[in-house]
Write a protein that holds these residues in place. Sequence first.
Motif, PDB file in Angstrom:
ATOM      1  N   SER A   2       0.821  -1.212   0.000  1.00 38.85           N
ATOM      2  CA  SER A   2       0.000   0.000   0.000  1.00 38.85           C
ATOM      3  C   SER A   2       0.856   1.264   0.000  1.00 38.85           C
ATOM      4  CB  SER A   2      -0.919   0.016   1.226  1.00 38.85           C
ATOM      5  OG  SER A   2      -1.812  -1.077   1.192  1.00 38.85           O
ATOM      6  N   VAL A   3       0.384   2.263  -0.739  1.00 38.03           N
ATOM      7  CA  VAL A   3       0.979   3.599  -0.695  1.00 38.03           C
ATOM      8  C   VAL A   3       0.252   4.387   0.383  1.00 38.03           C
ATOM      9  CG1 VAL A   3       1.398   5.728  -1.969  1.00 38.03           C
ATOM     10  CG2 VAL A   3       1.621   3.519  -3.121  1.00 38.03           C
ATOM     11  N   ARG A   4       0.992   4.835   1.385  1.00 36.66           N
ATOM     12  CA  ARG A   4       0.388   5.565   2.505  1.00 36.66           C
ATOM     13  C   ARG A   4       0.287   7.063   2.248  1.00 36.66           C
ATOM     14  NH1 ARG A   4       2.936   3.199   8.133  1.00 36.66           N
ATOM     15  NH2 ARG A   4       2.611   0.959   7.743  1.00 36.66           N
ATOM     16  N   ASP A   5       1.253   7.599   1.512  1.00 34.53           N
ATOM     17  CA  ASP A   5       1.287   9.060   1.367  1.00 34.53           C
ATOM     18  C   ASP A   5       2.101   9.411   0.134  1.00 34.53           C
ATOM     19  OD1 ASP A   5       0.843  11.700   1.888  1.00 34.53           O
ATOM     20  OD2 ASP A   5       1.931  11.765   3.792  1.00 34.53           O
TER      21      ASP A   5
ATOM     22  N   HIS B 270      -1.704  -2.361 -13.669  1.00 32.68           N
ATOM     23  CA  HIS B 270      -0.337  -2.215 -13.180  1.00 32.68           C
ATOM     24  C   HIS B 270       0.619  -1.827 -14.302  1.00 32.68           C
ATOM     25  CE1 HIS B 270       3.611  -3.172 -11.540  1.00 32.68           C
ATOM     26  NE2 HIS B 270       3.077  -3.203 -10.336  1.00 32.68           N
ATOM     27  N   ARG B 271       0.614  -2.588 -15.395  1.00 29.26           N
ATOM     28  CA  ARG B 271       1.391  -2.338 -16.604  1.00 29.26           C
ATOM     29  C   ARG B 271       2.853  -2.750 -16.524  1.00 29.26           C
ATOM     30  NH1 ARG B 271      -0.048   3.355 -19.409  1.00 29.26           N
ATOM     31  NH2 ARG B 271       1.138   2.327 -21.056  1.00 29.26           N
TER      32      ARG B 271
ATOM     33  N   GLU C 290      10.766  -8.260 -10.260  1.00 25.56           N
ATOM     34  CA  GLU C 290      11.312  -7.140  -9.492  1.00 25.56           C
ATOM     35  C   GLU C 290      10.236  -6.410  -8.707  1.00 25.56           C
ATOM     36  OE1 GLU C 290      14.114  -7.788 -12.956  1.00 25.56           O
ATOM     37  OE2 GLU C 290      11.968  -7.931 -12.543  1.00 25.56           O
ATOM     38  N   ASN C 291       9.000  -6.467  -9.166  1.00 27.27           N
ATOM     39  CA  ASN C 291       7.908  -5.749  -8.508  1.00 27.27           C
ATOM     40  C   ASN C 291       7.052  -6.648  -7.629  1.00 27.27           C
ATOM     41  OD1 ASN C 291       8.564  -3.222  -9.515  1.00 27.27           O
ATOM     42  ND2 ASN C 291       7.313  -3.456 -11.354  1.00 27.27           N
ATOM     43  N   VAL C 292       7.538  -7.836  -7.330  1.00 30.05           N
ATOM     44  CA  VAL C 292       6.864  -8.748  -6.402  1.00 30.05           C
ATOM     45  C   VAL C 292       7.757  -8.917  -5.177  1.00 30.05           C
ATOM     46  CG1 VAL C 292       5.964 -11.074  -6.039  1.00 30.05           C
ATOM     47  CG2 VAL C 292       5.690  -9.967  -8.272  1.00 30.05           C
ATOM     48  N   LEU C 293       7.250  -8.519  -4.024  1.00 27.70           N
ATOM     49  CA  LEU C 293       8.012  -8.628  -2.780  1.00 27.70           C
ATOM     50  C   LEU C 293       7.540  -9.838  -1.989  1.00 27.70           C
ATOM     51  CD1 LEU C 293       8.138  -4.890  -1.610  1.00 27.70           C
ATOM     52  CD2 LEU C 293       9.667  -6.124  -3.172  1.00 27.70           C
ATOM     53  N   LEU C 294       8.478 -10.517  -1.328  1.00 28.99           N
ATOM     54  CA  LEU C 294       8.167 -11.689  -0.516  1.00 28.99           C
ATOM     55  C   LEU C 294       8.311 -11.321   0.948  1.00 28.99           C
ATOM     56  CD1 LEU C 294      10.110 -14.392  -2.592  1.00 28.99           C
ATOM     57  CD2 LEU C 294       7.700 -13.730  -2.758  1.00 28.99           C
ATOM     58  N   ASP C 295       7.233 -11.465   1.687  1.00 25.44           N
ATOM     59  CA  ASP C 295       7.207 -11.106   3.111  1.00 25.44           C
ATOM     60  C   ASP C 295       7.785 -12.251   3.925  1.00 25.44           C
ATOM     61  OD1 ASP C 295       6.730 -10.209   5.636  1.00 25.44           O
ATOM     62  OD2 ASP C 295       4.538 -10.189   5.471  1.00 25.44           O
ATOM     63  N   MET C 296       9.038 -12.107   4.350  1.00 22.69           N
ATOM     64  CA  MET C 296       9.727 -13.174   5.073  1.00 22.69           C
ATOM     65  C   MET C 296       9.205 -13.356   6.492  1.00 22.69           C
ATOM     66  SD  MET C 296      11.647 -14.396   2.827  1.00 22.69           S
ATOM     67  CE  MET C 296      12.543 -14.055   1.322  1.00 22.69           C
ATOM     68  N   GLN C 297       8.412 -12.402   6.972  1.00 23.72           N
ATOM     69  CA  GLN C 297       7.848 -12.532   8.313  1.00 23.72           C
ATOM     70  C   GLN C 297       6.409 -13.053   8.294  1.00 23.72           C
ATOM     71  OE1 GLN C 297       8.401  -8.693  10.227  1.00 23.72           O
ATOM     72  NE2 GLN C 297      10.518  -9.200  10.778  1.00 23.72           N
TER      73      GLN C 297
ATOM     74  N   THR D  18       3.951  -4.505  -5.928  1.00 25.79           N
ATOM     75  CA  THR D  18       4.257  -3.107  -5.639  1.00 25.79           C
ATOM     76  C   THR D  18       4.418  -2.316  -6.935  1.00 25.79           C
ATOM     77  OG1 THR D  18       5.723  -1.647  -4.369  1.00 25.79           O
ATOM     78  CG2 THR D  18       6.769  -3.436  -5.572  1.00 25.79           C
ATOM     79  N   ASP D  19       4.583  -1.004  -6.789  1.00 24.21           N
ATOM     80  CA  ASP D  19       4.854  -0.067  -7.891  1.00 24.21           C
ATOM     81  C   ASP D  19       3.718   0.017  -8.907  1.00 24.21           C
ATOM     82  OD1 ASP D  19       7.155   0.847  -6.851  1.00 24.21           O
ATOM     83  OD2 ASP D  19       8.495   0.042  -8.371  1.00 24.21           O
ATOM     84  N   PHE D  20       2.493   0.098  -8.443  1.00 20.98           N
ATOM     85  CA  PHE D  20       1.370   0.294  -9.353  1.00 20.98           C
ATOM     86  C   PHE D  20       1.462   1.659 -10.031  1.00 20.98           C
ATOM     87  CE2 PHE D  20      -0.522  -3.220  -7.125  1.00 20.98           C
ATOM     88  CZ  PHE D  20      -1.353  -3.803  -8.072  1.00 20.98           C
ATOM     89  N   GLY D  21       1.453   1.655 -11.344  1.00 22.30           N
ATOM     90  CA  GLY D  21       1.369   2.900 -12.102  1.00 22.30           C
ATOM     91  C   GLY D  21       2.629   3.737 -12.150  1.00 22.30           C
ATOM     92  N   VAL D  22       3.716   3.322 -11.493  1.00 23.52           N
ATOM     93  CA  VAL D  22       4.915   4.161 -11.452  1.00 23.52           C
ATOM     94  C   VAL D  22       5.525   4.296 -12.843  1.00 23.52           C
ATOM     95  CG1 VAL D  22       7.267   4.321 -10.571  1.00 23.52           C
ATOM     96  CG2 VAL D  22       5.396   3.719  -9.032  1.00 23.52           C
ATOM     97  N   ALA D  23       5.605   3.186 -13.588  1.00 29.39           N
ATOM     98  CA  ALA D  23       6.188   3.242 -14.932  1.00 29.39           C
ATOM     99  C   ALA D  23       5.380   4.177 -15.832  1.00 29.39           C
ATOM    100  CB  ALA D  23       6.244   1.841 -15.538  1.00 29.39           C
ATOM    101  N   LYS D  24       4.057   4.097 -15.751  1.00 27.91           N
ATOM    102  CA  LYS D  24       3.212   4.947 -16.589  1.00 27.91           C
ATOM    103  C   LYS D  24       3.381   6.411 -16.229  1.00 27.91           C
ATOM    104  CE  LYS D  24      -1.050   5.571 -15.524  1.00 27.91           C
ATOM    105  NZ  LYS D  24      -2.499   5.422 -15.265  1.00 27.91           N
ATOM    106  N   LEU D  25       3.454   6.722 -14.946  1.00 27.99           N
ATOM    107  CA  LEU D  25       3.538   8.109 -14.518  1.00 27.99           C
ATOM    108  C   LEU D  25       4.877   8.735 -14.878  1.00 27.99           C
ATOM    109  CD1 LEU D  25       1.843   7.797 -11.024  1.00 27.99           C
ATOM    110  CD2 LEU D  25       0.959   9.056 -12.982  1.00 27.99           C
TER     111      LEU D  25
END
Length: 421
Positions: A69-72, A128-129, A134-141, A155-162
Motif C-alpha cells: 500500500s501507498v500511505r502518502d 499495473h502495466r 522485481e515488482n513482487v516482494l516476498l514477506d519473510m515474516q 508493488t509499484d502500481f502505475g509508477v512506470a506509466k507516470l
Amino acid sequence: MARKIGSRYTAHQILGRGSAGTVWLGEGPDGPVAVKLLREDLASDQDLVGRFVQERSALLGLDHPHIVSVRDLVVDGNDLALVMDLVRGTDLRTRLDRERRLAPEAAVAITADVADALAAAHAAGVVHRDVKPENVLLDMQGPLGPGGAHPALLTDFGVAKLIDTPKRIGAAAGASGRASATATRIIGTPDYLAPEIVEGLPPRAAVDIYALATVLYELLAGFTPFGGGHPGAVLRRHVTETVVPLPGIPEELWQLIVQCLAKGPASRLRASELSARLRDLLPMLAGMPPLDVDEPDDAEPEPEQAREAPAAPARRRGAVPLVPGSATDSNRDTHTSMRVPGPEELAGGALGTARVPRPAGGHRPGSARHRADTVRRRRLVLSAGAVALAAAVGVGGWLASSDGDDGPQPPASKNSAPPKP
C-alpha cells in the motif's frame, strides 16, 4: 545519514537503488515505512509532479493483503516521494537469481497471490502495466504457504506509466530520427509485454494477466518464454511466436499458462479466475521438484558472425534501464519506453526457433551457435577426407615405386574399379 522527507517522515538508510530513484527505510507517525524518493530530475518536472498528484487517490486507494500500500505522497521542494508499507523480505527476482527456478507448488502459490492483488486493482480500475519479479516482494515474516512460499505482495502500481512523460517521449523519438505526430511508445519491461502493447493498442487489464503468466513460466523454467537478445527482437517474438511447452508439469497447469499467454486479450482469464484455478491446482503439485530444463541461448548472432566469433557470455534478461546508458540497478527497478515497431519490423525474422530449449550440453537446433557447430563438424569431416585421400595417394605412389624391388606383380583385373578419391 538521516534526512527529512516532508514534515512527517525521516529517511534513515538506503534499502535499494533503482533507475527511477532510491528506496529508503524511513520512520513516520505510525512507525517504520519504506520511502521511494524519485530522482531530482524527475521531481523537478512539474508535469510529472502534477500527474502524481492527480493519481494520488488511485495510488492511496489500493488496499489489499497482497498489495504494497501507498500511505502518502510527498511533494516538498525538490523531493517527490511515495511513502509505502515496509515489507520485511526480498523481491522475487532476488530469489530467482539465487535458486534459478522454483518448485511448481511454490511458483503457483506465489503467482496466485499476485493474481489476487491484480483482481483487487482491476476491480478499482487500475492496471499495473509492469508486472515482473522485481515488482513482487516476498514477506519473510509472513506465514508460509503451499510449497513453503512466503506471502507475495505486488508493488509499484502505475509508477512506470507516470514517469514516462510526453516530453521525454518526444525527445527520445526525435533523437532516433523517426519521430512523428502520431508516435506512440511502449512502457514496460520487454520480456513481460503483451502483444497488444507491442502493436500499439491501449493497455487493459489483460496485459497484466499476460505478464503474470510470463512470470509463472519464468518461475518454473528459469527463463522467460520470449526473452533474450535485443529488445526489438523480444517484442517481435511476443507478436509472432508461440510458447514452447515445458516438460514435466501437469497438463492442466500448462493449458492455464497457454490460455493466459494467448495473443488475443479476450482469450485470457480474468485475474480472479486465474487465482481460483491456480489454487485448485496446488494439491496435485505438492512435493513436485523443480523442473529440469536447460536455458536457451541468450544471444542470436548473425550466421556469418557465428562462424568466427566465440560464444557471448550469458546475460540476464529483461533489464532495460529507464535512463538510456545507465547500468542495471541493485534493485532492478527497470522498464523501457520504446517506439512501437512497424508491421514490417514485426513480420521480420525467423519464426519458431528462438525459444526452443536446448538439449543438455548443446545448443538449440536452428540457433546460430548450433549452425556454427554444424559448419565446424562439416569442416572436420572434409579435412579428415582430405587427409585420407592424401594418404591413399601416398601409399599408391610407394607401391608403384617398389614394383621392381619385390618382383613381378599380378596383373590388374579388368573388373577392378579405379580407386575412389
